[in-house]
Every structure is written in structure tokens, then in C-alpha cells.
Design a protein around this motif. Structure first.
Motif, PDB file in Angstrom:
ATOM      1  N   HIS A   1       0.866  -1.179   0.000  1.00 50.47           N
ATOM      2  CA  HIS A   1       0.000   0.000   0.000  1.00 50.47           C
ATOM      3  C   HIS A   1       0.901   1.225   0.000  1.00 50.47           C
ATOM      4  O   HIS A   1       1.276   1.714   1.064  1.00 50.47           O
ATOM      5  N   GLN A   2       1.275   1.701  -1.176  1.00 48.75           N
ATOM      6  CA  GLN A   2       2.253   2.777  -1.269  1.00 48.75           C
ATOM      7  C   GLN A   2       1.823   3.968  -0.409  1.00 48.75           C
ATOM      8  O   GLN A   2       0.686   4.433  -0.483  1.00 48.75           O
ATOM      9  N   PHE A   3       2.769   4.426   0.419  1.00 50.40           N
ATOM     10  CA  PHE A   3       2.445   5.581   1.245  1.00 50.40           C
ATOM     11  C   PHE A   3       3.062   6.834   0.647  1.00 50.40           C
ATOM     12  O   PHE A   3       4.274   6.887   0.433  1.00 50.40           O
ATOM     13  N   PRO A   4       2.208   7.847   0.347  1.00 51.51           N
ATOM     14  CA  PRO A   4       0.803   7.931   0.715  1.00 51.51           C
ATOM     15  C   PRO A   4      -0.191   7.720  -0.426  1.00 51.51           C
ATOM     16  O   PRO A   4      -1.398   7.816  -0.211  1.00 51.51           O
ATOM     17  N   THR A   5       0.267   7.461  -1.658  1.00 55.09           N
ATOM     18  CA  THR A   5      -0.653   7.484  -2.794  1.00 55.09           C
ATOM     19  C   THR A   5      -1.681   6.359  -2.775  1.00 55.09           C
ATOM     20  O   THR A   5      -2.706   6.449  -3.441  1.00 55.09           O
ATOM     21  N   GLY A   6      -1.394   5.270  -2.050  1.00 55.14           N
ATOM     22  CA  GLY A   6      -2.371   4.203  -1.910  1.00 55.14           C
ATOM     23  C   GLY A   6      -2.329   3.146  -2.983  1.00 55.14           C
ATOM     24  O   GLY A   6      -3.181   2.264  -3.015  1.00 55.14           O
ATOM     25  N   ALA A   7      -1.352   3.181  -3.881  1.00 54.69           N
ATOM     26  CA  ALA A   7      -1.258   2.177  -4.940  1.00 54.69           C
ATOM     27  C   ALA A   7      -0.612   0.903  -4.412  1.00 54.69           C
ATOM     28  O   ALA A   7       0.201   0.935  -3.488  1.00 54.69           O
ATOM     29  N   ALA A   8      -0.989  -0.228  -5.006  1.00 54.92           N
ATOM     30  CA  ALA A   8      -0.344  -1.506  -4.694  1.00 54.92           C
ATOM     31  C   ALA A   8       0.669  -1.812  -5.790  1.00 54.92           C
ATOM     32  O   ALA A   8       0.387  -1.634  -6.980  1.00 54.92           O
ATOM     33  N   LEU A   9       1.837  -2.254  -5.397  1.00 51.62           N
ATOM     34  CA  LEU A   9       2.876  -2.576  -6.369  1.00 51.62           C
ATOM     35  C   LEU A   9       2.440  -3.782  -7.195  1.00 51.62           C
ATOM     36  O   LEU A   9       2.100  -4.834  -6.650  1.00 51.62           O
ATOM     37  N   THR A  10       2.425  -3.629  -8.511  1.00 50.21           N
ATOM     38  CA  THR A  10       1.943  -4.693  -9.391  1.00 50.21           C
ATOM     39  C   THR A  10       2.914  -5.873  -9.413  1.00 50.21           C
ATOM     40  O   THR A  10       4.102  -5.718  -9.085  1.00 50.21           O
ATOM     41  N   PRO A  11       2.433  -7.066  -9.802  1.00 52.50           N
ATOM     42  CA  PRO A  11       3.335  -8.234  -9.874  1.00 52.50           C
ATOM     43  C   PRO A  11       4.554  -7.986 -10.751  1.00 52.50           C
ATOM     44  O   PRO A  11       5.663  -8.415 -10.416  1.00 52.50           O
ATOM     45  N   ALA A  12       4.384  -7.307 -11.887  1.00 56.56           N
ATOM     46  CA  ALA A  12       5.517  -7.053 -12.766  1.00 56.56           C
ATOM     47  C   ALA A  12       6.567  -6.178 -12.086  1.00 56.56           C
ATOM     48  O   ALA A  12       7.777  -6.406 -12.222  1.00 56.56           O
ATOM     49  N   ARG A  13       6.120  -5.186 -11.337  1.00 59.67           N
ATOM     50  CA  ARG A  13       7.068  -4.302 -10.673  1.00 59.67           C
ATOM     51  C   ARG A  13       7.686  -4.966  -9.441  1.00 59.67           C
ATOM     52  O   ARG A  13       8.816  -4.645  -9.074  1.00 59.67           O
ATOM     53  N   ARG A  14       6.957  -5.865  -8.809  1.00 62.55           N
ATOM     54  CA  ARG A  14       7.556  -6.660  -7.729  1.00 62.55           C
ATOM     55  C   ARG A  14       8.694  -7.512  -8.290  1.00 62.55           C
ATOM     56  O   ARG A  14       9.785  -7.582  -7.713  1.00 62.55           O
ATOM     57  N   ALA A  15       8.406  -8.159  -9.427  1.00 64.88           N
ATOM     58  CA  ALA A  15       9.428  -8.999 -10.046  1.00 64.88           C
ATOM     59  C   ALA A  15      10.629  -8.167 -10.483  1.00 64.88           C
ATOM     60  O   ALA A  15      11.782  -8.601 -10.349  1.00 64.88           O
ATOM     61  N   ALA A  16      10.382  -6.939 -10.981  1.00 67.49           N
ATOM     62  CA  ALA A  16      11.480  -6.072 -11.407  1.00 67.49           C
ATOM     63  C   ALA A  16      12.375  -5.704 -10.229  1.00 67.49           C
ATOM     64  O   ALA A  16      13.604  -5.650 -10.355  1.00 67.49           O
ATOM     65  N   ALA A  17      11.763  -5.453  -9.063  1.00 64.53           N
ATOM     66  CA  ALA A  17      12.547  -5.112  -7.876  1.00 64.53           C
ATOM     67  C   ALA A  17      13.421  -6.287  -7.442  1.00 64.53           C
ATOM     68  O   ALA A  17      14.609  -6.119  -7.124  1.00 64.53           O
ATOM     69  N   VAL A  18      12.847  -7.482  -7.438  1.00 68.84           N
ATOM     70  CA  VAL A  18      13.602  -8.664  -7.035  1.00 68.84           C
ATOM     71  C   VAL A  18      14.717  -8.956  -8.039  1.00 68.84           C
ATOM     72  O   VAL A  18      15.847  -9.294  -7.642  1.00 68.84           O
ATOM     73  N   ASP A  19      14.430  -8.823  -9.332  1.00 67.14           N
ATOM     74  CA  ASP A  19      15.465  -9.040 -10.350  1.00 67.14           C
ATOM     75  C   ASP A  19      16.619  -8.055 -10.166  1.00 67.14           C
ATOM     76  O   ASP A  19      17.795  -8.426 -10.306  1.00 67.14           O
TER      77      ASP A  19
END
Length: 464
Positions: free
Chosen positions: A250-268
Motif C-alpha cells: 500500500h504505497q504511502f501515501p498514494t495508496g497504490a499496490a505494487l503490481t506483480p511485474a514491478r515486484r518482479a522487477a525489484a527482485v530481479d
């Protein structure tokens, strides 16, 4: 029994060796103690006999000093009440300087400032019952200094089970380090990163300046990532950053959830560069439209440091937080930890462990989830089409998008309504390259139940 200064309960540390007579020195020392506030107004002084005996001087010397100060108005002497510091001796203490914007808004009657739960919802009875059980069953060694810097094993064991089933976190008790809240955990990790010679850290373009300042003070430069409706733009991560701080659920403060693609990009990115991801899961339990998304840590427990707290689920005053540390980082974290970096008291840790294992924590979270969901629904209904509510249905705050050029005027209007509000611009990284956006960050978890209706009315009156 003879009254003694040693047992009277007040120490003046009187200096009678300043090169003047005993009476003059004693008089000045007492006068200065009253003037400076070391002796508060109304404080009862010992009898002249007792003070003379403890100072090793003549009783008449003390009596004459008392009499002079009574005549000057610094002391009062009444039969049966003894000698006391007079009310007129109360020092005038200038108010500490505070930022005008914060001081004015914090003092308003109503508040929708984000970052706080409804403190009136704290489960006092259930917590007290857990504390009694924890105290009754606590081993004797729990009341010692505590040699394990990770914190009490009972709480680390309880958190292992809870985080696995509620947030999808992979861990074991040995890898959990308890801390006194997120800020302390972040400070400790920043210390570790500096020891690794990391100089730059990526952060979200919108976030808390308190956290950015902690990193800056630790010697880390913060580089902002873009933020949009899909969360932080993790595809912008580069090898120049040794770590990144994210709020994926839950991005603070904008309220967005990190999408699966962007989660994978962070881990990569972390796997490729050897960087670390610091995951701030500040309100992950509170999702209202679906099952909460699991923690990012589950994708790669070796590259993600998971940080959670009880600040939103219970109360920030507990000063209770935890870090799930990758195995390869644990020794460095413990080496960087000083005695002043230890977590909250052992009894509080044992109480939270009991609170979790008894099922009381789950019941409390479910109850608060219903309360906050109801408030969010009422907020959406109250603002109608005058402001767009963005972000996922989660957490304790919502973002109300405003027409261009109106954020400042709405904040001023809110102040006229006696309402404290925060604009989205207050959370923008000063170096962030983000598209223009004006909005309010509304902390609907903050007001107590008794003030919720008038607070909502004040917000409605402030909107264009």
C-alpha cells in the motif's frame, strides 16, 4: 524523629564556597534555585535546624537566610505549613520554537492527519488480560538485562507463525530482530548499509520526510523513484543504488499496490546488483476489497528485509516493531546494534506474544478492519464527486484528488473549519520528477469515534 535534609526528598546541591559569607552564599544559592525553577513554586523546605545540621552551619545562619528571602518574596513562612517557595518565584519559560505550519494545524479541534490509528480502539481489557498471563508465566530471566539483542524468543516465535499465515513471510525465530518501531529499524539498517560502503539508496518519490531524513543523517543519499497508479516505478532502479525502500502492499501515501511485474522487477534488480530491498509493511493487514496481497519478502527472503510494526494495528505508543533479516545480513545487523538500539521492554514483548498466540490479536485486527472499512465508505460517500478517491481500498488513509491549483486553498479552508489536514505535496521528495498532482491525504483512522461525524462534516465544508 528529627527531620533531615538527607531524607527530606529534595537535593539542592547548594554551593556555599563561592568566596562570600555563609549567610550571603546560602541566601544567593536558595534564591537562584527558586529563580531558575530548580525549586518549584510550593516546594516545602526543611526546617532551619535540619538544613543547618546537614550543611554543618549555624541554625541562625539558615534562619536569617530564610527570613531575608521571605522579605524579598521568594519564600513564604506560615505557622503549621513551614517554609515554602512562593508562587511568584515560578520561572517564565519561553515556548520551544516549532514550525508554524505544524504548530497551528496540530492544535486544531479536528484531525485527519495520516499515520495514526484510532487510539480509542486499543483493546485495553484484552491487552490487560494478556499482560497478566504473560507476567504470571514469565521466566525469572525475562526481568534481567537481556543478552540476546534480537529480543524475547517468545515473541519471535509468535511472530514467525503469524507473519507466515497472515502476510506470507518466510522466516524462523532466529532471523527476527525486535526493535522499538520502524524508525529504529530503518536507522539500524542504514548503519549496516554504510558499513557496506553503500552511498546511495532509492526511495519512492512520495513518502515520509522523516524516513528520508533518517537515511540522510546516516550518510546515505536518497534517489527518488517515480510513483504512479501501479506503485513505485521499480524498473527505474539502477546499479548505483545499494538498496531501495518500498511500501509494496500500500504505497504511502498514494495508496497504490505494487503490481506483480514491478515486484518482479525489484527482485530481479536485487539479485542482479546484490542490492537489498527494505519492505515497509506498515498496514498490510488492512485490505477491504479482497484478501491482502502477500509480502514482497516471500519472493526472495535472501534479498528482502521485511519490516513491520504494531503501530497501526494496535498503537504507536507500544513502540513495538520487528525486522525479518536475510540470513546473510543477520550478523551485520547484530554487530551494528548498540545497547541503545534494543527493543521495548521484555514484559511488553511477552504480552504481545501472548496476545498473538491466544488469538486476541487476530480478533482485534478483524474488528478494526470492519471499523476502518466503514469509515472509508462513509468518507467516499461524504466527498461525493467533489474529489476523486484514488488508491486501493486499504489502510487507514485515502487520497482525495483535487482540481489543479486548489490544494493550498482547501488546506486553508480546512483550517478555518478547525480541521488539520495534509496535502499530497508535503510527501513529495524534493528531487522527484513527478507529474503535477494536487490532493489531500486523509487519515480516516485518526479521529476517535466520538469525533468522527463532526470531523467528516468539517472536511465536507472545506472541499470546493
Amino acid at each position: 524523629m528529627t527531620e533531615s535534609w538527607a531524607t527530606f526528598g529534595a537535593d539542592l546541591h547548594l554551593d556555599l564556597s563561592a568566596g562570600r559569607g555563609l549567610r550571603a552564599g546560602l541566601t544567593e544559592a536558595l534564591r537562584e534555585a527558586a529563580r531558575s525553577g530548580r525549586l518549584a513554586a510550593g516546594t516545602r523546605l526543611p526546617s532551619s535546624r535540619s538544613l543547618a545540621a546537614d550543611l554543618g552551619i549555624a541554625r541562625n545562619t539558615v534562619a536569617e537566610a530564610y527570613a531575608e528571602l521571605v522579605a524579598e518574596g521568594w519564600l513564604t513562612a506560615r505557622q503549621g505549613s513551614g517554609t515554602r517557595v512562593a508562587e511568584r518565584a515560578r520561572p517564565r519559560r519561553p515556548a520551544a520554537p516549532v514550525p508554524v505550519r505544524r504548530a497551528a494545524r496540530r492544535g486544531l479541534t479536528y484531525s485527519l492527519l495520516p499515520g495514526s490509528p484510532d487510539l480509542g480502539g486499543f483493546p485495553r481489557s484484552a491487552w490487560l488480560a494478556a499482560a497478566r498471563r504473560a507476567l504470571a508465566g514469565a521466566p525469572n530471566e525475562a526481568f534481567g538485562y537481556g543478552l540476546d539483542g534480537r529480543g524475547r524468543p517468545e515473541l519471535r516465535e509468535a511472530l514467525t507463525g503469524y507473519l507466515a499465515r497472515a502476510r506470507g513471510v518466510y522466516t524462523d525465530p532466529e532471523r527476527i530482530v525486535l526493535c522499538a518501531g520502524f524508525a529504529q529499524g530503518l536507522t539500524l539498517l542504514a548503519r549496516v548499509l554504510r558499513a557496506r560502503r553503500v552511498r546511495e539508496m532509492a526511495v519512492e518519490g512520495y513518502g515520509l520526510d522523516i524516513h528520508r531524513n533518517l537515511l540522510t543523517r546516516a550518510g546515505l543519499r536518497t534517489r527518488p523513484l517515480g510513483v504512479d497508479g501501479d506503485g513505485a516505478r521499480t524498473q527505474e532502479l539502477t546499479a548505483g543504488a545499494g538498496a531501495v525502500l518500498l511500501t509494496p502492499a500500500h504505497q504511502f501515501p498514494t495508496g497504490a499496490a505494487l503490481t506483480p511485474a514491478r515486484r518482479a522487477a525489484a527482485v530481479d534488480w536485487a539479485r542482479t546488483t546484490g542490492g537489498l530491498i527494505l519492505e515497509d509493511d506498515y498496514d498490510g493487514e488492512f485490505r477491504y476489497d479482497r484478501q491482502p496481497v502477500g509480502a514482497l519478502q516471500g519472493l526472495d527472503p535472501d534479498r528482502v528485509v521485511y519490516l513491520g510494526t504494531a503501530s497501526k494495528s494496535l498503537a504507536p505508543g507500544l513502540r513495538m516493531g520487528w525486522m525479518v533479516v536475510p540470513p546473510g545480513l543477520l550478523d551485520e545487523v547484530m554487530a551494528a546494534q548498540g545497547m541503545g538500539d534494543r527493543a521495548s521492554s521484555a514484559l511488553d514483548q511477552l504480552t504481545l506474544a501472548e496476545f498473538i498466540t491466544s488469538g486476541a490479536y487476530d480478533r482485534h485486527v478483524r474488528g478494526m478492519r470492519l471499523r476502518y472499512r466503514r469509515r472509508r465508505d462513509e468518507l467516499v460517500l461524504a466527498v461525493g464527486d467533489r474529489a476523486g478517491v484514488s488508491g486501493i481500498a486499504a489502510g487507514l488513509h485515502a487520497v482525495l484528488d483535487l482540481p489543479a491549483g486548489t490544494e493550498r486553498s482547501v488546506l486553508q479552508s480546512a483550517a478555518w473549519q478547525d480541521l488539520s489536514l495534509e496535502g499530497l505535496s508535503a510527501f513529495r521528495h524534493p528531487e522527484a520528477s513527478l507529474p503535477p498532482r494536487e490532493a489531500l491525504v486523509v487519515g480516516y483512522g485518526t479521529p476517535p469515534d466520538s469525533a468522527w461525524t463532526p470531523t467528516l462534516a468539517a472536511l465536507s465544508a472545506a472541499l470546493p
